[in-house]
Scaffold this motif. Structure first.
Motif, PDB file in Angstrom:
ATOM      1  N   ASN A 184      -4.443  11.239   3.409  1.00  0.00           N
ATOM      2  CA  ASN A 184      -3.866   9.981   3.905  1.00  0.00           C
ATOM      3  C   ASN A 184      -4.795   8.799   3.650  1.00  0.00           C
ATOM      4  O   ASN A 184      -4.580   7.713   4.184  1.00  0.00           O
ATOM      5  N   VAL A 185      -5.813   8.985   2.805  1.00  0.00           N
ATOM      6  CA  VAL A 185      -6.808   7.946   2.517  1.00  0.00           C
ATOM      7  C   VAL A 185      -6.806   7.620   1.026  1.00  0.00           C
ATOM      8  O   VAL A 185      -6.854   8.521   0.183  1.00  0.00           O
ATOM      9  N   LEU A 186      -6.735   6.327   0.700  1.00  0.00           N
ATOM     10  CA  LEU A 186      -6.869   5.859  -0.680  1.00  0.00           C
ATOM     11  C   LEU A 186      -7.925   4.770  -0.740  1.00  0.00           C
ATOM     12  O   LEU A 186      -7.839   3.774  -0.020  1.00  0.00           O
ATOM     13  N   ASN A 187      -8.915   4.946  -1.598  1.00  0.00           N
ATOM     14  CA  ASN A 187      -9.925   3.924  -1.846  1.00  0.00           C
ATOM     15  C   ASN A 187      -9.693   3.303  -3.209  1.00  0.00           C
ATOM     16  O   ASN A 187      -9.668   4.006  -4.230  1.00  0.00           O
ATOM     17  N   LEU A 188      -9.513   1.989  -3.242  1.00  0.00           N
ATOM     18  CA  LEU A 188      -9.379   1.258  -4.504  1.00  0.00           C
ATOM     19  C   LEU A 188     -10.647   0.453  -4.741  1.00  0.00           C
ATOM     20  O   LEU A 188     -11.003  -0.415  -3.945  1.00  0.00           O
ATOM     21  N   SER A 189     -11.331   0.766  -5.825  1.00  0.00           N
ATOM     22  CA  SER A 189     -12.539   0.057  -6.228  1.00  0.00           C
ATOM     23  C   SER A 189     -12.117  -1.037  -7.210  1.00  0.00           C
ATOM     24  O   SER A 189     -11.699  -0.758  -8.334  1.00  0.00           O
ATOM     25  N   VAL A 190     -12.195  -2.290  -6.761  1.00  0.00           N
ATOM     26  CA  VAL A 190     -11.565  -3.410  -7.455  1.00  0.00           C
ATOM     27  C   VAL A 190     -12.597  -4.202  -8.263  1.00  0.00           C
ATOM     28  O   VAL A 190     -13.653  -4.566  -7.742  1.00  0.00           O
ATOM     29  N   ASP A 191     -12.287  -4.468  -9.513  1.00  0.00           N
ATOM     30  CA  ASP A 191     -13.141  -5.338 -10.324  1.00  0.00           C
ATOM     31  C   ASP A 191     -13.033  -6.757  -9.769  1.00  0.00           C
ATOM     32  O   ASP A 191     -11.978  -7.392  -9.862  1.00  0.00           O
ATOM     33  N   ARG A 446     -10.449   3.203  -9.573  1.00  0.00           N
ATOM     34  CA  ARG A 446     -10.889   1.876  -9.998  1.00  0.00           C
ATOM     35  C   ARG A 446      -9.705   1.114 -10.584  1.00  0.00           C
ATOM     36  O   ARG A 446      -8.927   1.661 -11.381  1.00  0.00           O
ATOM     37  N   VAL A 447      -9.553  -0.150 -10.164  1.00  0.00           N
ATOM     38  CA  VAL A 447      -8.465  -0.989 -10.665  1.00  0.00           C
ATOM     39  C   VAL A 447      -9.023  -2.339 -11.088  1.00  0.00           C
ATOM     40  O   VAL A 447     -10.082  -2.764 -10.626  1.00  0.00           O
ATOM     41  N   ASP A 448      -8.285  -3.004 -11.985  1.00  0.00           N
ATOM     42  CA  ASP A 448      -8.707  -4.352 -12.354  1.00  0.00           C
ATOM     43  C   ASP A 448      -8.392  -5.304 -11.200  1.00  0.00           C
ATOM     44  O   ASP A 448      -7.797  -4.915 -10.191  1.00  0.00           O
ATOM     45  N   GLY A 449      -8.792  -6.531 -11.326  1.00  0.00           N
ATOM     46  CA  GLY A 449      -8.678  -7.468 -10.208  1.00  0.00           C
ATOM     47  C   GLY A 449      -7.321  -8.120 -10.062  1.00  0.00           C
ATOM     48  O   GLY A 449      -7.217  -9.170  -9.413  1.00  0.00           O
ATOM     49  N   SER A 450      -6.277  -7.532 -10.619  1.00  0.00           N
ATOM     50  CA  SER A 450      -4.950  -8.146 -10.524  1.00  0.00           C
ATOM     51  C   SER A 450      -4.169  -7.572  -9.356  1.00  0.00           C
ATOM     52  O   SER A 450      -4.286  -6.382  -9.024  1.00  0.00           O
ATOM     53  N   LEU A 451      -3.364  -8.413  -8.746  1.00  0.00           N
ATOM     54  CA  LEU A 451      -2.508  -7.972  -7.643  1.00  0.00           C
ATOM     55  C   LEU A 451      -1.512  -6.926  -8.128  1.00  0.00           C
ATOM     56  O   LEU A 451      -1.191  -5.980  -7.394  1.00  0.00           O
ATOM     57  N   GLU A 452      -1.037  -7.052  -9.347  1.00  0.00           N
ATOM     58  CA  GLU A 452      -0.056  -6.105  -9.887  1.00  0.00           C
ATOM     59  C   GLU A 452      -0.628  -4.685  -9.921  1.00  0.00           C
ATOM     60  O   GLU A 452       0.075  -3.718  -9.591  1.00  0.00           O
ATOM     61  N   SER A 453      -1.884  -4.558 -10.318  1.00  0.00           N
ATOM     62  CA  SER A 453      -2.510  -3.228 -10.371  1.00  0.00           C
ATOM     63  C   SER A 453      -2.639  -2.622  -8.984  1.00  0.00           C
ATOM     64  O   SER A 453      -2.405  -1.421  -8.785  1.00  0.00           O
ATOM     65  N   VAL A 454      -3.004  -3.448  -8.022  1.00  0.00           N
ATOM     66  CA  VAL A 454      -3.139  -2.960  -6.645  1.00  0.00           C
ATOM     67  C   VAL A 454      -1.781  -2.537  -6.101  1.00  0.00           C
ATOM     68  O   VAL A 454      -1.639  -1.464  -5.496  1.00  0.00           O
ATOM     69  N   VAL A 455      -0.755  -3.348  -6.328  1.00  0.00           N
ATOM     70  CA  VAL A 455       0.587  -3.017  -5.844  1.00  0.00           C
ATOM     71  C   VAL A 455       1.084  -1.710  -6.455  1.00  0.00           C
ATOM     72  O   VAL A 455       1.688  -0.868  -5.779  1.00  0.00           O
ATOM     73  N   ARG A 456       0.821  -1.506  -7.716  1.00  0.00           N
ATOM     74  CA  ARG A 456       1.239  -0.261  -8.382  1.00  0.00           C
ATOM     75  C   ARG A 456       0.604   0.962  -7.712  1.00  0.00           C
ATOM     76  O   ARG A 456       1.289   1.962  -7.439  1.00  0.00           O
ATOM     77  N   GLU A 457      -0.687   0.882  -7.403  1.00  0.00           N
ATOM     78  CA  GLU A 457      -1.363   1.999  -6.744  1.00  0.00           C
ATOM     79  C   GLU A 457      -0.842   2.195  -5.319  1.00  0.00           C
ATOM     80  O   GLU A 457      -0.678   3.330  -4.855  1.00  0.00           O
ATOM     81  N   LEU A 458      -0.589   1.090  -4.624  1.00  0.00           N
ATOM     82  CA  LEU A 458      -0.092   1.181  -3.254  1.00  0.00           C
ATOM     83  C   LEU A 458       1.276   1.854  -3.204  1.00  0.00           C
ATOM     84  O   LEU A 458       1.518   2.729  -2.355  1.00  0.00           O
ATOM     85  N   LYS A 459       2.165   1.457  -4.083  1.00  0.00           N
ATOM     86  CA  LYS A 459       3.512   2.036  -4.073  1.00  0.00           C
ATOM     87  C   LYS A 459       3.478   3.535  -4.350  1.00  0.00           C
ATOM     88  O   LYS A 459       4.190   4.322  -3.717  1.00  0.00           O
TER      89      LYS A 459
END
Length: 465
Positions: A184-191, A446-459
């Motif tokens: 139930n844990v996700l860590n996103l390492s953001v550029d 690890r994700v790039d600094g775009s909101l789109e990349s974060v949203v994709r991982e979240l969904k």
């Protein structure tokens, strides 16, 4: 008591609804519609309470009876059962006019545990009582993430995603987050930096359709419950110190980047705690120091420092203080925050600035002064400060006044920031819990600094993919 937004378009909501809303639906920050007043007689009664008993007394002022007394007591006791010190936040004397409030005795060795252990319990309680999914989403400059994850890992009905700036937290902070293996844990390492992470969090919470459809809940200090929980230790520290001294009024020196911890002190003062000065300690990212000294709130160039948890330019809780210093004028706050969004600057002058300077001191502690403070106190007393706590102590020393007494907040254990400690030529012993982290496998994306990349991982995470 009910809760309202600093921008005026959310009002008359209860405690649980405010907790679940996190960021106001109008983009503002939630505050109580009236700050509760604590009389000198009540302060005297509270002086002999244990930490947990004091928590219950202060929380009762905000929770409106929405949580049955026995349930609230169980939540509080469970929250602080994980702490290594029986007093939860003990106070120790560094020198005649300077005390240290140790806030790092929780499971992740940082002050964030004090609020986030309770919030984890409360989210679990609400998920069970209301039979709902809760997807916690937060950003961290290092400590919030580990504390939040610790509070809810493995809990039924809850998922948590934490964004942290890639390569800009200490190794121990990274390991505390990324060695957790619960599904139930996700860590996103953001550029990017923390401000980038924080901006994306606010954007996602401001998208009300996304927020509702994905069951988002806030763990950052945009959530008022973080502030409420942190207010307690200001009262507790005051009681411990005044038991030993003739002093009836104290100052607090607070290392802060997001203005949350020091806003909790401001709230305690407004409630009736006898506080003289609130001393704001920053590092090279000194936007808050400039605001106190000049009335100008304007982000500068982001700096990576020895105190990474304070490497923040845009302070989430600044809007709450602005709301109060400008007379609780929601229309003015809406205008100023829109101006800040378009022009990148807020300026206050005259009586408002005079009020800020009467309430706050500020000192930006540069890198060498931070390291020198660590070395100075370790040599003088054998006490090892982490670099954030050292900023607080350095600022306290700068504002030292004859006959006054200051309590400086020790916000983390030095083992979390060995990079800075090694630069001081000091070899420290790691607590067993921290040493063990280096042997565990990590799990992060690890994700790039775009909101789109974060949203994709979240969904993908929220949908179980």
């Amino acid at each position: 008591m009910e809760f309202i937004s600093t921008r005026g378009n959310v009002s008359n909501i209860g405690f649980i609804d405010a907790f679940m809303m996190g960021l106001g639906d109008d983009g503002g920050l939630l505050v109580p519609n009236e700050i509760p007043a604590v009389s000198p007689e009540t302060l005297q009664k509270w002086q002999e309470l244990s930490y947990q008993e004091l928590v219950l007394e202060i929380f009762a002022l905000f929770t409106n009876g929405e949580i049955p007394e026995q349930d609230l007591k169980a939540l509080v006791n469970a929250s602080y059962a994980t702490f290594r010190h029986p007093e939860v936040t003990p106070v120790r004397k560094l020198k005649d006019d300077l005390y240290l409030l140790e806030l790092f005795h929780g499971p992740t060795f940082a002050f964030k545990d004090i609020a986030l252990q309770f919030m984890g319990q409360l989210y679990t309680y609400v998920a069970a009582k209301q039979n709902k999914k809760i997807h916690i989403l937060g950003a961290t400059s290092g400590d919030t993430g580990a504390s939040a994850i610790e509070g809810v890992k493995g809990k039924k009905g809850i998922k948590i995603c934490i964004l942290h700036p890639h390569g800009k937290v200490s190794k121990v902070q990274e390991l505390q987050m990324t060695t957790v293996q619960d599904d139930n844990v996700l860590n996103l390492s953001v550029d990017g930096n923390f401000d980038d992470c924080q901006r994306m969090i606010k954007d996602l919470f401001a998208d009300l359709d996304f927020k509702a459809s994905n069951h988002l809940a806030a763990i950052n200090s945009i959530n008022f419950v973080r502030i409420m929980a942190q207010t307690v230790y200001y009262f507790y520290a005051y009681f411990q110190v005044t038991k030993e001294t003739e002093v009836k009024q104290v100052s607090f020196s607070v290392p802060t980047g997001n203005f949350g911890d020091i806003f909790a002190g401001y709230l305690a003062k407004r409630m009736g705690l006898p506080v003289d000065k609130l001393i704001l300690a920053t590092n090279e990212n000194n936007i808050l120091e400039r605001f106190v000294l000049e009335g100008v709130y304007k982000p500068g160039d982001f700096r990576t420092t020895y105190s990474p948890s304070m490497d923040i330019q845009v302070a989430s809780n600044f809007e709450r203080y602005l709301y109060y210093v400008l007379g609780e004028d929601a229309a003015q706050i809406r205008f100023l925050m829109e101006t800040f969004k378009s022009e990148g600057e807020i300026v206050i002058t005259g009586e408002a600035l005079a009020k800020v300077q009467a309430e706050f001191g500020a000192h930006g502690v540069l890198g060498q002064e931070c390291l020198d403070t660590i070395k100075k106190y370790e040599a003088a007393s054998g006490y090892l400060l982490d670099p954030h706590s050292a900023c607080g102590v350095a600022a306290a020393d700068k504002y030292e006044t004859e006959g006054g007494l200051t309590i400086s907040l020790a916000t983390a254990h030095p083992a979390k920031f060995n990079e800075a400690i090694e630069l001081c030529g000091i070899e420290q012993q790691f607590p067993e819990q921290i040493s063990a982290l280096f042997e565990k496998p990590q799990r992060q994306t690890r994700v790039d600094g775009s909101l789109e990349s974060v949203v994709r991982e979240l969904k993908a995470f929220y949908n179980g993919n």
